[in-house]
Design a protein around this motif. Sequence first.
Motif, PDB file in Angstrom:
ATOM      1  N   ASP A   1     -79.118 -12.858   4.672  1.00  0.00           N
ATOM      2  CA  ASP A   1     -78.105 -13.230   4.975  1.00  0.00           C
ATOM      3  C   ASP A   1     -77.874 -14.565   5.895  1.00  0.00           C
ATOM      4  O   ASP A   1     -77.071 -15.091   6.497  1.00  0.00           O
ATOM      5  CB  ASP A   1     -77.450 -12.331   6.104  1.00  0.00           C
ATOM      6  CG  ASP A   1     -78.473 -12.054   7.308  1.00  0.00           C
ATOM      7  OD1 ASP A   1     -79.518 -12.942   7.523  1.00  0.00           O
ATOM      8  OD2 ASP A   1     -78.114 -11.263   8.022  1.00  0.00           O
ATOM      9  N   GLY A   2     -79.122 -15.302   5.585  1.00  0.00           N
ATOM     10  CA  GLY A   2     -78.955 -16.738   6.707  1.00  0.00           C
ATOM     11  C   GLY A   2     -79.586 -16.706   7.915  1.00  0.00           C
ATOM     12  O   GLY A   2     -79.802 -17.780   8.746  1.00  0.00           O
ATOM     13  N   SER A   3     -79.819 -15.510   8.422  1.00  0.00           N
ATOM     14  CA  SER A   3     -80.150 -15.237   9.920  1.00  0.00           C
ATOM     15  C   SER A   3     -81.692 -15.599   9.897  1.00  0.00           C
ATOM     16  O   SER A   3     -82.440 -15.540   8.980  1.00  0.00           O
ATOM     17  CB  SER A   3     -79.932 -14.184  10.325  1.00  0.00           C
ATOM     18  OG  SER A   3     -80.660 -13.116   9.770  1.00  0.00           O
ATOM     19  N   VAL A   4     -82.171 -16.109  10.997  1.00  0.00           N
ATOM     20  CA  VAL A   4     -83.602 -16.641  11.024  1.00  0.00           C
ATOM     21  C   VAL A   4     -84.105 -15.795  12.571  1.00  0.00           C
ATOM     22  O   VAL A   4     -83.337 -15.737  13.387  1.00  0.00           O
ATOM     23  CB  VAL A   4     -83.658 -18.117  11.527  1.00  0.00           C
ATOM     24  CG1 VAL A   4     -85.328 -18.540  11.773  1.00  0.00           C
ATOM     25  CG2 VAL A   4     -83.256 -18.898  10.467  1.00  0.00           C
ATOM     26  N   SER A   5     -85.363 -15.353  12.497  1.00  0.00           N
ATOM     27  CA  SER A   5     -85.708 -14.545  13.415  1.00  0.00           C
ATOM     28  C   SER A   5     -87.153 -14.945  13.699  1.00  0.00           C
ATOM     29  O   SER A   5     -87.770 -15.771  13.049  1.00  0.00           O
ATOM     30  CB  SER A   5     -85.749 -12.994  13.274  1.00  0.00           C
ATOM     31  OG  SER A   5     -86.867 -12.880  12.111  1.00  0.00           O
ATOM     32  N   GLY A   6     -87.836 -14.890  14.945  1.00  0.00           N
ATOM     33  CA  GLY A   6     -88.927 -15.503  15.079  1.00  0.00           C
ATOM     34  C   GLY A   6     -90.133 -14.680  14.770  1.00  0.00           C
ATOM     35  O   GLY A   6     -90.029 -13.720  13.823  1.00  0.00           O
ATOM     36  N   PRO A   7     -91.472 -14.951  14.723  1.00  0.00           N
ATOM     37  CA  PRO A   7     -92.606 -14.389  14.068  1.00  0.00           C
ATOM     38  C   PRO A   7     -93.036 -12.937  14.583  1.00  0.00           C
ATOM     39  O   PRO A   7     -94.016 -12.396  13.988  1.00  0.00           O
ATOM     40  CB  PRO A   7     -93.659 -15.433  14.322  1.00  0.00           C
ATOM     41  CG  PRO A   7     -93.243 -16.127  15.560  1.00  0.00           C
ATOM     42  CD  PRO A   7     -91.834 -16.034  15.560  1.00  0.00           C
ATOM     43  N   TYR A   8     -92.271 -12.633  15.780  1.00  0.00           N
ATOM     44  CA  TYR A   8     -92.739 -11.200  16.322  1.00  0.00           C
ATOM     45  C   TYR A   8     -91.388 -10.395  16.286  1.00  0.00           C
ATOM     46  O   TYR A   8     -90.674 -10.769  16.524  1.00  0.00           O
ATOM     47  CB  TYR A   8     -93.154 -11.497  17.884  1.00  0.00           C
ATOM     48  CG  TYR A   8     -94.481 -12.438  17.902  1.00  0.00           C
ATOM     49  CD1 TYR A   8     -95.854 -11.998  17.305  1.00  0.00           C
ATOM     50  CD2 TYR A   8     -94.266 -13.830  18.557  1.00  0.00           C
ATOM     51  CE1 TYR A   8     -96.627 -12.999  17.636  1.00  0.00           C
ATOM     52  CE2 TYR A   8     -95.256 -14.501  18.623  1.00  0.00           C
ATOM     53  CZ  TYR A   8     -96.439 -14.359  18.011  1.00  0.00           C
ATOM     54  OH  TYR A   8     -97.465 -14.919  18.050  1.00  0.00           O
ATOM     55  N   ALA A   9     -91.894  -9.225  15.828  1.00  0.00           N
ATOM     56  CA  ALA A   9     -90.695  -8.074  15.886  1.00  0.00           C
ATOM     57  C   ALA A   9     -90.608  -7.565  17.363  1.00  0.00           C
ATOM     58  O   ALA A   9     -91.497  -7.754  18.112  1.00  0.00           O
ATOM     59  CB  ALA A   9     -91.250  -6.833  14.973  1.00  0.00           C
ATOM     60  N   ALA A  10     -89.492  -7.044  17.706  1.00  0.00           N
ATOM     61  CA  ALA A  10     -89.191  -6.401  18.897  1.00  0.00           C
ATOM     62  C   ALA A  10     -90.399  -5.529  19.348  1.00  0.00           C
ATOM     63  O   ALA A  10     -90.637  -5.558  20.643  1.00  0.00           O
ATOM     64  CB  ALA A  10     -87.904  -5.811  18.773  1.00  0.00           C
TER      65      ALA A  10
ATOM     66  N   GLY B   1     -94.275  -3.816  23.026  1.00  0.00           N
ATOM     67  CA  GLY B   1     -95.858  -3.267  23.430  1.00  0.00           C
ATOM     68  C   GLY B   1     -96.662  -4.270  24.192  1.00  0.00           C
ATOM     69  O   GLY B   1     -97.353  -3.951  25.196  1.00  0.00           O
ATOM     70  N   LEU B   2     -96.433  -5.780  23.964  1.00  0.00           N
ATOM     71  CA  LEU B   2     -97.049  -6.641  24.825  1.00  0.00           C
ATOM     72  C   LEU B   2     -96.643  -6.417  26.291  1.00  0.00           C
ATOM     73  O   LEU B   2     -97.382  -6.313  27.306  1.00  0.00           O
ATOM     74  CB  LEU B   2     -96.536  -7.864  24.526  1.00  0.00           C
ATOM     75  CG  LEU B   2     -97.263  -9.050  25.414  1.00  0.00           C
ATOM     76  CD1 LEU B   2     -98.822  -9.101  25.291  1.00  0.00           C
ATOM     77  CD2 LEU B   2     -96.746 -10.604  25.241  1.00  0.00           C
ATOM     78  N   VAL B   3     -95.271  -6.113  26.663  1.00  0.00           N
ATOM     79  CA  VAL B   3     -94.856  -6.006  28.042  1.00  0.00           C
ATOM     80  C   VAL B   3     -95.464  -4.698  28.583  1.00  0.00           C
ATOM     81  O   VAL B   3     -95.991  -4.847  29.805  1.00  0.00           O
ATOM     82  CB  VAL B   3     -93.317  -5.951  28.115  1.00  0.00           C
ATOM     83  CG1 VAL B   3     -92.793  -5.597  29.543  1.00  0.00           C
ATOM     84  CG2 VAL B   3     -92.719  -7.313  27.640  1.00  0.00           C
ATOM     85  N   LEU B   4     -95.460  -3.624  27.941  1.00  0.00           N
ATOM     86  CA  LEU B   4     -96.080  -2.315  28.373  1.00  0.00           C
ATOM     87  C   LEU B   4     -97.535  -2.622  28.640  1.00  0.00           C
ATOM     88  O   LEU B   4     -97.919  -1.916  29.664  1.00  0.00           O
ATOM     89  CB  LEU B   4     -95.553  -1.112  27.336  1.00  0.00           C
ATOM     90  CG  LEU B   4     -94.028  -0.887  27.424  1.00  0.00           C
ATOM     91  CD1 LEU B   4     -93.892   0.117  26.260  1.00  0.00           C
ATOM     92  CD2 LEU B   4     -93.487  -0.647  28.732  1.00  0.00           C
ATOM     93  N   THR B   5     -98.136  -3.178  27.813  1.00  0.00           N
ATOM     94  CA  THR B   5     -99.517  -3.271  27.678  1.00  0.00           C
ATOM     95  C   THR B   5    -100.034  -4.243  29.057  1.00  0.00           C
ATOM     96  O   THR B   5    -100.970  -3.907  29.716  1.00  0.00           O
ATOM     97  CB  THR B   5    -100.172  -3.945  26.524  1.00  0.00           C
ATOM     98  OG1 THR B   5     -99.958  -3.151  25.396  1.00  0.00           O
ATOM     99  CG2 THR B   5    -101.652  -4.388  26.478  1.00  0.00           C
TER     100      THR B   5
END
Length: 95
Positions: free
Chosen positions: A4-13, A18-22
């Motif tokens: 659809d033309g949208s761009v997202s970063g290399p990391y999924a939500a 998981g990083l924050v909780l870790t």
Amino acid sequence: MHADGSVSGPYAAWQVIGLVLTLLVPVCWAASRRHVAAAVLGTTAGLTTAAGYDWSDDGSGLFVIGVGILLAGSLVVTTAVSALIGALTRDSRSR
């Protein structure tokens, strides 16, 4: 880039959550034992070093800006969480 033309970063939500909780567990543990400086500086230094290493293959050099933003953000958030946990555990120990 998505269809659809949208761009997202290399990391999924889920990876960020998981990083924050870790990271939240050791920060809270260290802060509750009055090792606030270790909680803040250790987490910030470790996360910044890992991101800098992982992102350093970016040919544009813009990874330095991302690493700087990550450093500032992790420093602010770990300081706030450590201060909050330190205050809560200090109040519970004084009773």
